[in-house]
Scaffold this motif. Structure first.
Motif, PDB file in Angstrom:
ATOM      1  N   ASP A   1       1.169  -0.285  11.524  1.00 56.08           N
ATOM      2  CA  ASP A   1       2.275  -0.270  10.901  1.00 56.08           C
ATOM      3  C   ASP A   1       3.793  -0.611  10.954  1.00 56.08           C
ATOM      4  OD1 ASP A   1       2.419   3.579  12.819  1.00 56.08           O
ATOM      5  OD2 ASP A   1       1.267   2.153  10.986  1.00 56.08           O
ATOM      6  N   THR A   2       3.511  -1.973  11.766  1.00 55.25           N
ATOM      7  CA  THR A   2       4.533  -2.833  10.956  1.00 55.25           C
ATOM      8  C   THR A   2       4.191  -3.158   9.951  1.00 55.25           C
ATOM      9  OG1 THR A   2       4.405  -3.326  13.095  1.00 55.25           O
ATOM     10  CG2 THR A   2       5.137  -5.356  12.262  1.00 55.25           C
ATOM     11  N   ALA A   3       5.616  -3.272   9.207  1.00 59.06           N
ATOM     12  CA  ALA A   3       5.505  -3.954   7.353  1.00 59.06           C
ATOM     13  C   ALA A   3       7.009  -3.818   7.033  1.00 59.06           C
ATOM     14  CB  ALA A   3       4.446  -3.197   7.138  1.00 59.06           C
ATOM     15  N   LYS A   4       7.202  -4.001   6.079  1.00 55.35           N
ATOM     16  CA  LYS A   4       8.236  -3.358   5.156  1.00 55.35           C
ATOM     17  C   LYS A   4       8.274  -2.072   4.897  1.00 55.35           C
ATOM     18  CE  LYS A   4      12.100  -5.826   3.360  1.00 55.35           C
ATOM     19  NZ  LYS A   4      12.804  -7.420   3.137  1.00 55.35           N
ATOM     20  N   TYR A   5       8.860  -1.507   4.654  1.00 55.69           N
ATOM     21  CA  TYR A   5       8.858  -0.408   3.340  1.00 55.69           C
ATOM     22  C   TYR A   5       9.452  -0.053   2.448  1.00 55.69           C
ATOM     23  CZ  TYR A   5       5.488   1.676   7.694  1.00 55.69           C
ATOM     24  OH  TYR A   5       4.771   1.543   8.580  1.00 55.69           O
TER      25      TYR A   5
ATOM     26  N   ASP B   1      -4.518   7.758   4.179  1.00 55.03           N
ATOM     27  CA  ASP B   1      -5.209   9.101   5.090  1.00 55.03           C
ATOM     28  C   ASP B   1      -4.470   7.880   7.197  1.00 55.03           C
ATOM     29  OD1 ASP B   1      -8.349   8.342   3.548  1.00 55.03           O
ATOM     30  OD2 ASP B   1      -6.917  10.218   3.027  1.00 55.03           O
ATOM     31  N   SER B   2      -4.605   6.751   6.488  1.00 56.11           N
ATOM     32  CA  SER B   2      -3.491   5.880   7.255  1.00 56.11           C
ATOM     33  C   SER B   2      -3.128   6.928   8.150  1.00 56.11           C
ATOM     34  CB  SER B   2      -3.656   4.065   7.171  1.00 56.11           C
ATOM     35  OG  SER B   2      -2.420   4.145   6.249  1.00 56.11           O
ATOM     36  N   VAL B   3      -2.302   7.158   7.187  1.00 59.95           N
ATOM     37  CA  VAL B   3      -0.334   8.340   7.732  1.00 59.95           C
ATOM     38  C   VAL B   3      -0.863   9.293   7.901  1.00 59.95           C
ATOM     39  CG1 VAL B   3       0.736   5.803   7.062  1.00 59.95           C
ATOM     40  CG2 VAL B   3       0.705   8.528   5.780  1.00 59.95           C
ATOM     41  N   ARG B   4      -1.811  10.261   7.690  1.00 61.48           N
ATOM     42  CA  ARG B   4      -1.564  11.608   7.758  1.00 61.48           C
ATOM     43  C   ARG B   4      -1.510  11.954   9.035  1.00 61.48           C
ATOM     44  NH1 ARG B   4      -5.655  12.299   4.522  1.00 61.48           N
ATOM     45  NH2 ARG B   4      -4.616  12.678   2.434  1.00 61.48           N
ATOM     46  N   GLY B   5      -0.875  12.580   8.890  1.00 60.71           N
ATOM     47  CA  GLY B   5      -0.670  13.472  10.515  1.00 60.71           C
ATOM     48  C   GLY B   5       0.032  13.336  11.013  1.00 60.71           C
TER      49      GLY B   5
ATOM     50  N   GLU C   1       0.558  -1.020   0.023  1.00 57.90           N
ATOM     51  CA  GLU C   1       0.069  -0.195   0.322  1.00 57.90           C
ATOM     52  C   GLU C   1       0.973   1.095   0.533  1.00 57.90           C
ATOM     53  OE1 GLU C   1      -2.787   1.019   3.823  1.00 57.90           O
ATOM     54  OE2 GLU C   1      -0.729   0.134   5.009  1.00 57.90           O
ATOM     55  N   ALA C   2       0.136   1.895  -0.565  1.00 55.20           N
ATOM     56  CA  ALA C   2       1.011   3.428  -0.946  1.00 55.20           C
ATOM     57  C   ALA C   2       1.075   4.206   1.158  1.00 55.20           C
ATOM     58  CB  ALA C   2       0.273   4.207  -1.653  1.00 55.20           C
ATOM     59  N   VAL C   3       2.038   4.853   1.064  1.00 56.40           N
ATOM     60  CA  VAL C   3       1.982   6.165   2.301  1.00 56.40           C
ATOM     61  C   VAL C   3       2.613   7.290   2.150  1.00 56.40           C
ATOM     62  CG1 VAL C   3       3.532   6.494   4.665  1.00 56.40           C
ATOM     63  CG2 VAL C   3       3.823   4.026   3.400  1.00 56.40           C
ATOM     64  N   SER C   4       3.159   7.926   0.653  1.00 57.15           N
ATOM     65  CA  SER C   4       3.546   9.157   0.826  1.00 57.15           C
ATOM     66  C   SER C   4       4.003   9.569  -0.822  1.00 57.15           C
ATOM     67  CB  SER C   4       4.273  10.131   2.062  1.00 57.15           C
ATOM     68  OG  SER C   4       5.466   9.105   1.522  1.00 57.15           O
ATOM     69  N   SER C   5       4.101  10.477  -0.928  1.00 60.85           N
ATOM     70  CA  SER C   5       5.210  10.666  -2.734  1.00 60.85           C
ATOM     71  C   SER C   5       5.073  12.282  -2.364  1.00 60.85           C
ATOM     72  CB  SER C   5       3.994  10.703  -3.587  1.00 60.85           C
ATOM     73  OG  SER C   5       4.620  10.650  -4.737  1.00 60.85           O
ATOM     74  N   ILE C   6       6.999  12.565  -2.696  1.00 57.54           N
ATOM     75  CA  ILE C   6       7.013  13.621  -2.170  1.00 57.54           C
ATOM     76  C   ILE C   6       7.092  13.969  -3.696  1.00 57.54           C
ATOM     77  CG2 ILE C   6       9.302  13.364  -1.189  1.00 57.54           C
ATOM     78  CD1 ILE C   6       8.549  16.023  -0.305  1.00 57.54           C
ATOM     79  N   ILE C   7       7.722  15.459  -4.601  1.00 57.01           N
ATOM     80  CA  ILE C   7       8.164  15.768  -5.549  1.00 57.01           C
ATOM     81  C   ILE C   7       9.257  16.376  -4.914  1.00 57.01           C
ATOM     82  CG2 ILE C   7       8.554  17.310  -7.624  1.00 57.01           C
ATOM     83  CD1 ILE C   7       5.060  17.700  -7.525  1.00 57.01           C
ATOM     84  N   VAL C   8      10.799  16.055  -5.283  1.00 51.52           N
ATOM     85  CA  VAL C   8      11.567  16.215  -4.690  1.00 51.52           C
ATOM     86  C   VAL C   8      12.128  17.916  -4.725  1.00 51.52           C
ATOM     87  CG1 VAL C   8      14.450  15.776  -4.884  1.00 51.52           C
ATOM     88  CG2 VAL C   8      12.591  14.171  -4.833  1.00 51.52           C
ATOM     89  N   ASN C   9      12.119  17.825  -5.317  1.00 53.25           N
ATOM     90  CA  ASN C   9      12.980  19.829  -5.378  1.00 53.25           C
ATOM     91  C   ASN C   9      11.718  20.145  -5.269  1.00 53.25           C
ATOM     92  OD1 ASN C   9      12.019  18.283  -8.244  1.00 53.25           O
ATOM     93  ND2 ASN C   9      11.626  20.138  -8.826  1.00 53.25           N
TER      94      ASN C   9
END
Length: 121
Positions: free
Chosen positions: A90-94, A62-66, A46-54
């Motif tokens: 939150d236990t998982a391989k990331y 939703d499960s991790v926001r905040g 499952e997805a956790v986050s995404s960021i545009i690096v620059n």
């Protein structure tokens, strides 16, 4: 092809914190978006986050926001995932991977090897 290496996993207690790192073996990630994903035993990734690096624009599941925050280093070669208020679930391989823009769609050719996060009392 971008090669990514994750690190920073480990054991934390519920309510605790960990910081994961995703480093580009080839240097700068300028112009890329990088996502964090996780997979628990017996479950789909499952997805956790995404960021545009620059520009540091980021999105979160939703499960991790905040609780989780993703950011980059000044050299734009490492993406972090700061995880606070950890829960047992939150236990998982990331894993990290390049994503197609600010999205949760990963470029499947860029998965790292993953780092294990275990949250347990």
């Amino acid at each position: 092809q971008v090669r990514l290496v994750e690190s920073g996993g480990g054991l934390a207690q519920p309510g605790g914190s960990l910081r994961l790192s995703c480093t580009s073996a080839g240097g700068s990630l300028y112009g890329y978006a990088v996502g964090w994903f996780r997979q628990a035993p017996g479950k789909e990734r499952e997805a956790v986050s995404s960021i545009i690096v620059n520009d540091n624009k980021a999105i979160y599941a939703d499960s991790v926001r905040g609780r989780f925050t993703t950011s980059t280093d000044n050299g734009l070669s490492t993406v972090f995932l700061q995880m606070n208020s950890l829960k047992v679930e939150d236990t998982a391989k990331y894993y990290c991977a390049i994503t197609y823009g600010l999205s949760f769609e990963a470029d499947s050719g860029t998965w790292g090897q993953g780092t294990q996060v275990t949250v347990s009392a």
